[in-house]
Design a protein around this motif. Sequence first.
Motif, PDB file in Angstrom:
ATOM      1  N   HIS A  72       0.737  -1.045   0.158  1.00  0.00           N
ATOM      2  CA  HIS A  72       0.067   0.071   0.156  1.00  0.00           C
ATOM      3  C   HIS A  72       0.884   1.080   0.092  1.00  0.00           C
ATOM      4  N   GLN A  73       1.891   1.233   0.813  1.00  0.00           N
ATOM      5  CA  GLN A  73       2.968   2.370   0.808  1.00  0.00           C
ATOM      6  C   GLN A  73       3.618   2.423  -0.569  1.00  0.00           C
ATOM      7  N   LEU A  74       3.985   1.365  -1.105  1.00  0.00           N
ATOM      8  CA  LEU A  74       4.671   1.526  -2.441  1.00  0.00           C
ATOM      9  C   LEU A  74       4.026   1.751  -3.568  1.00  0.00           C
ATOM     10  N   LEU A  75       2.691   1.350  -3.797  1.00  0.00           N
ATOM     11  CA  LEU A  75       1.792   1.242  -4.824  1.00  0.00           C
ATOM     12  C   LEU A  75       0.756   2.488  -4.625  1.00  0.00           C
ATOM     13  N   ASN A  76      -0.269   2.473  -5.418  1.00  0.00           N
ATOM     14  CA  ASN A  76      -1.389   3.294  -5.212  1.00  0.00           C
ATOM     15  C   ASN A  76      -2.777   2.782  -5.418  1.00  0.00           C
ATOM     16  N   PRO A  77      -2.932   1.657  -4.392  1.00  0.00           N
ATOM     17  CA  PRO A  77      -4.326   0.933  -4.632  1.00  0.00           C
ATOM     18  C   PRO A  77      -5.621   1.952  -4.277  1.00  0.00           C
ATOM     19  N   LYS A  78      -6.536   1.569  -4.895  1.00  0.00           N
ATOM     20  CA  LYS A  78      -7.919   2.365  -4.621  1.00  0.00           C
ATOM     21  C   LYS A  78      -8.306   2.187  -3.197  1.00  0.00           C
ATOM     22  N   ALA A  79      -8.165   1.045  -2.689  1.00  0.00           N
ATOM     23  CA  ALA A  79      -8.363   0.806  -1.300  1.00  0.00           C
ATOM     24  C   ALA A  79      -7.542  -0.504  -1.006  1.00  0.00           C
ATOM     25  N   THR A  80      -7.632  -0.383   0.488  1.00  0.00           N
ATOM     26  CA  THR A  80      -6.705  -1.985   0.929  1.00  0.00           C
ATOM     27  C   THR A  80      -7.540  -2.093   2.109  1.00  0.00           C
ATOM     28  N   ILE A  81      -7.795  -3.625   2.036  1.00  0.00           N
ATOM     29  CA  ILE A  81      -8.727  -4.350   3.162  1.00  0.00           C
ATOM     30  C   ILE A  81      -8.132  -5.262   3.822  1.00  0.00           C
ATOM     31  N   LEU A  82      -7.782  -5.486   4.953  1.00  0.00           N
ATOM     32  CA  LEU A  82      -6.971  -6.236   5.931  1.00  0.00           C
ATOM     33  C   LEU A  82      -8.209  -7.146   6.800  1.00  0.00           C
ATOM     34  N   VAL A  83      -7.950  -8.428   6.540  1.00  0.00           N
ATOM     35  CA  VAL A  83      -8.870  -9.181   7.249  1.00  0.00           C
ATOM     36  C   VAL A  83      -7.983 -10.011   8.360  1.00  0.00           C
ATOM     37  N   SER A  84      -8.806  -9.944   9.485  1.00  0.00           N
ATOM     38  CA  SER A  84      -8.081 -10.753  10.783  1.00  0.00           C
ATOM     39  C   SER A  84      -6.569 -10.532  10.559  1.00  0.00           C
ATOM     40  N   SER A  85      -6.173  -9.119  10.612  1.00  0.00           N
ATOM     41  CA  SER A  85      -4.958  -8.580  10.570  1.00  0.00           C
ATOM     42  C   SER A  85      -4.608  -7.386  11.201  1.00  0.00           C
ATOM     43  N   ILE A  86      -3.591  -6.893  11.239  1.00  0.00           N
ATOM     44  CA  ILE A  86      -3.055  -5.539  11.920  1.00  0.00           C
ATOM     45  C   ILE A  86      -2.601  -4.557  10.717  1.00  0.00           C
ATOM     46  N   HIS A  87      -2.732  -3.398  11.289  1.00  0.00           N
ATOM     47  CA  HIS A  87      -2.107  -2.205  10.206  1.00  0.00           C
ATOM     48  C   HIS A  87      -0.854  -1.467  10.692  1.00  0.00           C
ATOM     49  N   THR A  88      -0.717  -1.568  11.954  1.00  0.00           N
ATOM     50  CA  THR A  88       0.483  -0.897  12.491  1.00  0.00           C
ATOM     51  C   THR A  88       0.961  -1.913  13.779  1.00  0.00           C
ATOM     52  N   LYS A  89       2.224  -1.783  13.886  1.00  0.00           N
ATOM     53  CA  LYS A  89       2.746  -2.830  15.078  1.00  0.00           C
ATOM     54  C   LYS A  89       2.064  -2.482  16.533  1.00  0.00           C
ATOM     55  N   ASN A  90       1.360  -1.516  16.595  1.00  0.00           N
ATOM     56  CA  ASN A  90       1.002  -1.053  17.962  1.00  0.00           C
ATOM     57  C   ASN A  90      -0.593  -1.747  18.060  1.00  0.00           C
ATOM     58  N   GLU A  91      -0.816  -2.639  17.143  1.00  0.00           N
ATOM     59  CA  GLU A  91      -2.050  -3.257  17.092  1.00  0.00           C
ATOM     60  C   GLU A  91      -1.804  -4.792  17.121  1.00  0.00           C
ATOM     61  N   LEU A  92      -0.588  -5.072  17.349  1.00  0.00           N
ATOM     62  CA  LEU A  92      -0.034  -6.465  17.683  1.00  0.00           C
ATOM     63  C   LEU A  92      -0.213  -6.462  19.254  1.00  0.00           C
ATOM     64  N   ARG A  93      -0.683  -7.799  19.619  1.00  0.00           N
ATOM     65  CA  ARG A  93      -0.677  -8.155  21.147  1.00  0.00           C
ATOM     66  C   ARG A  93       0.953  -7.723  21.695  1.00  0.00           C
ATOM     67  N   PRO A  94       0.828  -7.171  22.794  1.00  0.00           N
ATOM     68  CA  PRO A  94       2.173  -6.408  23.421  1.00  0.00           C
ATOM     69  C   PRO A  94       3.232  -7.602  23.787  1.00  0.00           C
ATOM     70  N   MET A  95       2.422  -8.940  24.139  1.00  0.00           N
ATOM     71  CA  MET A  95       3.356 -10.197  24.401  1.00  0.00           C
ATOM     72  C   MET A  95       4.072 -10.455  22.963  1.00  0.00           C
ATOM     73  N   TYR A  96       3.607 -10.446  21.919  1.00  0.00           N
ATOM     74  CA  TYR A  96       4.181 -10.730  20.666  1.00  0.00           C
ATOM     75  C   TYR A  96       5.473  -9.752  20.472  1.00  0.00           C
ATOM     76  N   ARG A  97       5.102  -8.583  20.540  1.00  0.00           N
ATOM     77  CA  ARG A  97       6.084  -7.342  20.453  1.00  0.00           C
ATOM     78  C   ARG A  97       7.209  -7.657  21.456  1.00  0.00           C
ATOM     79  N   TRP A  98       7.066  -8.059  22.755  1.00  0.00           N
ATOM     80  CA  TRP A  98       7.839  -8.252  23.591  1.00  0.00           C
ATOM     81  C   TRP A  98       9.034  -9.423  23.274  1.00  0.00           C
ATOM     82  N   PHE A  99       8.099 -10.436  22.713  1.00  0.00           N
ATOM     83  CA  PHE A  99       8.898 -11.733  22.338  1.00  0.00           C
ATOM     84  C   PHE A  99      10.008 -11.356  21.491  1.00  0.00           C
ATOM     85  N   GLY A 100       9.483 -10.414  20.116  1.00  0.00           N
ATOM     86  CA  GLY A 100      10.357  -9.976  19.061  1.00  0.00           C
ATOM     87  C   GLY A 100      11.598  -9.281  19.596  1.00  0.00           C
TER      88      GLY A 100
END
Length: 217
Positions: A72-100
Motif C-alpha cells: 500500500h505504501q509502495l503503490l497506489n491501490p484504490k483501497a486496501t482491506i485487511l482481514v484478521s490482521s493488523i495495520h500498525t505494530k501497535n495493534e499487535l499483542r504486546p506479548m508478541y512485540r516483547w517476544f520480538g
Amino acid sequence: MKIYGISGLGADKRVFEFLTLDYEFIPINWITPHKNEPIKEYSKRISTVINTHNDFCLIGVSFGGLIATEIHQLLNPKATILVSSIHTKNELRPMYRWFGKTKLIQLIPSFLFDPPRFIANYVFGAKNTKLLNDILDDTDVTFAKWAVTELINWKHTTPSEYVLKINGTNDKLIPPKGNTKMELIENGEHFMIVDRADEISNLINDHIQYAIKTNFR
C-alpha cells in the motif's frame, strides 16, 4: 477493477475460495524469502505481479495484511482491506512485540512452526478444520519462521485513512485493536475469511463500491 489477494502465513489462495466478490480477483502466490530478507524488500519483490496501469485494490489476510500494508505504501491501490490482521505494530499483542525484542525466536527450530492440529484448530477457531489442516500440511516451516519473525519485529507505525480492517471479536491470535478504520464480525475468529465468508464478502464489496463512487484515492 482488479482485487489482488494476499493470504495468511503459510496459507494459499484456498482461503479466498469461499468469497463472493463483485470484481475480478487475483490471488498473489507467496515467493521464497531471501535469507534474512526484510519485509519491505520482500513486499517490493512480491508486488511486481500487480498491474498498476489500472485501478486495483488489495486484500491481505492475517500475515498477508502486513504485506498488503507494505505494498500500500509502495503503490497506489484504490483501497486496501485487511482481514484478521493488523495495520500498525501497535495493534499487535504486546506479548508478541516483547517476544520480538528478545530475539529468542532465532533459537526455535523451524520444525516447531508446524503446530499440532488440535491446537491450531482451537487457536484459529476454525469450523472448516479440514481446509485448515490441509493448508497447514502444505506449509513451508522455514517460510513460517521467517514470517513470524517479521511479524513480531514489524516497525510500521503510521496508519492510512485508505485502509479498512475487518476483525473478529473472538479472534485469539489478533484481537481487534487500534484506531484504524475497522468493521467487526461478531463472534468471528481468525479463520473467518473461510467460516464467515458471506459477511466478509459483503463488507469488501461495499467498501470497494464506496471507494469507486467517492474516488477517495
